[in-house]
Design a protein around this motif. Structure first.
Motif, PDB file in Angstrom:
ATOM      1  N   UNK A  31      -8.740   1.732  -7.225  1.00  0.00           N
ATOM      2  CA  UNK A  31     -10.346   1.674  -8.360  1.00  0.00           C
ATOM      3  C   UNK A  31      -9.905   3.289  -9.385  1.00  0.00           C
ATOM      4  N   UNK A  32      -9.578   3.909  -8.564  1.00  0.00           N
ATOM      5  CA  UNK A  32     -10.195   5.443  -8.784  1.00  0.00           C
ATOM      6  C   UNK A  32      -8.649   5.793  -9.067  1.00  0.00           C
ATOM      7  N   UNK A  33      -7.759   4.843  -8.750  1.00  0.00           N
ATOM      8  CA  UNK A  33      -5.826   6.528  -9.027  1.00  0.00           C
ATOM      9  C   UNK A  33      -5.239   6.529  -8.561  1.00  0.00           C
ATOM     10  N   UNK A  34      -6.451   6.782  -6.619  1.00  0.00           N
ATOM     11  CA  UNK A  34      -5.513   7.635  -6.072  1.00  0.00           C
ATOM     12  C   UNK A  34      -4.353   6.820  -5.379  1.00  0.00           C
ATOM     13  N   UNK A  35      -3.200   6.610  -5.385  1.00  0.00           N
ATOM     14  CA  UNK A  35      -3.022   5.267  -4.713  1.00  0.00           C
ATOM     15  C   UNK A  35      -1.762   6.077  -3.367  1.00  0.00           C
ATOM     16  N   UNK A  36      -2.069   6.847  -3.070  1.00  0.00           N
ATOM     17  CA  UNK A  36      -1.111   7.452  -2.064  1.00  0.00           C
ATOM     18  C   UNK A  36      -2.640   6.993  -1.103  1.00  0.00           C
ATOM     19  N   UNK A  37      -3.599   7.292  -1.255  1.00  0.00           N
ATOM     20  CA  UNK A  37      -4.401   6.929  -0.406  1.00  0.00           C
ATOM     21  C   UNK A  37      -4.658   5.840   0.089  1.00  0.00           C
ATOM     22  N   UNK A  38      -4.697   5.249  -1.183  1.00  0.00           N
ATOM     23  CA  UNK A  38      -4.950   3.863  -1.275  1.00  0.00           C
ATOM     24  C   UNK A  38      -3.737   2.956   0.111  1.00  0.00           C
ATOM     25  N   UNK A  39      -2.830   2.999  -0.282  1.00  0.00           N
ATOM     26  CA  UNK A  39      -1.090   2.948   0.366  1.00  0.00           C
ATOM     27  C   UNK A  39      -1.262   3.315   1.508  1.00  0.00           C
ATOM     28  N   UNK A  40      -1.807   4.278   1.789  1.00  0.00           N
ATOM     29  CA  UNK A  40      -2.055   4.834   3.512  1.00  0.00           C
ATOM     30  C   UNK A  40      -3.490   4.126   3.730  1.00  0.00           C
ATOM     31  N   UNK A  41      -4.037   3.551   3.511  1.00  0.00           N
ATOM     32  CA  UNK A  41      -5.428   3.401   3.678  1.00  0.00           C
ATOM     33  C   UNK A  41      -4.555   1.628   4.193  1.00  0.00           C
ATOM     34  N   UNK A  42      -4.418   0.924   3.346  1.00  0.00           N
ATOM     35  CA  UNK A  42      -3.941  -0.506   3.367  1.00  0.00           C
ATOM     36  C   UNK A  42      -2.766  -0.309   4.519  1.00  0.00           C
ATOM     37  N   UNK A  43      -1.665   0.501   5.224  1.00  0.00           N
ATOM     38  CA  UNK A  43      -0.595   0.274   5.716  1.00  0.00           C
ATOM     39  C   UNK A  43      -1.767   0.831   7.218  1.00  0.00           C
ATOM     40  N   UNK A  44      -2.431   1.476   7.082  1.00  0.00           N
ATOM     41  CA  UNK A  44      -3.143   2.097   8.882  1.00  0.00           C
ATOM     42  C   UNK A  44      -4.071   0.578   9.149  1.00  0.00           C
TER      43      UNK A  44
END
Length: 110
Positions: A31-44
């Motif tokens: 939502x806040x466009x922190x895409x790297x953090x979002x990707x890392x969260x989803x992958x983990x």
């Protein structure tokens, strides 16, 4: 006042294995466009709880938005496998539709 991300991170300190909280945090990063953090969260999350099926759809959509279409297809296909095993028909259909749309786009480009 704390941001939603800060609140979720605090809750996760209490229970770091809560898949729903981790999923919510990943969505908040999107939502806040922190895409790297979002990707890392989803992958983990997928690594630690492969049966949290909604993660595959959301991560696939994130990859699409970043124009990582091959990664999106891979994630959708993995989610399709999990949805089939768990007999989650609604999510299975959503994942199949998302994957098929990308595969059709790929065919059109060739």
């Amino acid at each position: 006042m704390k941001s939603r991300i800060e609140q979720l991170q605090e809750y996760l300190k209490e229970d770091s294995n809560d898949s729903f909280l981790r999923y919510a945090l990943a969505l908040e990063y999107v939502r806040v466009e922190k895409n790297d953090a979002a990707t890392d969260c989803f992958l983990k999350l997928i690594k630690d709880d492969e049966n949290y099926i909604a993660s595959y759809y959301q991560l696939g959509k994130l990859y699409e938005s970043l124009n990582h279409l091959e990664k999106a297809v891979i994630i959708y296909k993995k989610g399709i496998e999990i949805a089939q095993k768990s007999e989650n028909k609604k999510t299975l259909l959503e994942l199949q539709e998302a994957c098929n749309m990308l595969l059709e786009i790929d065919e059109d480009d060739q």
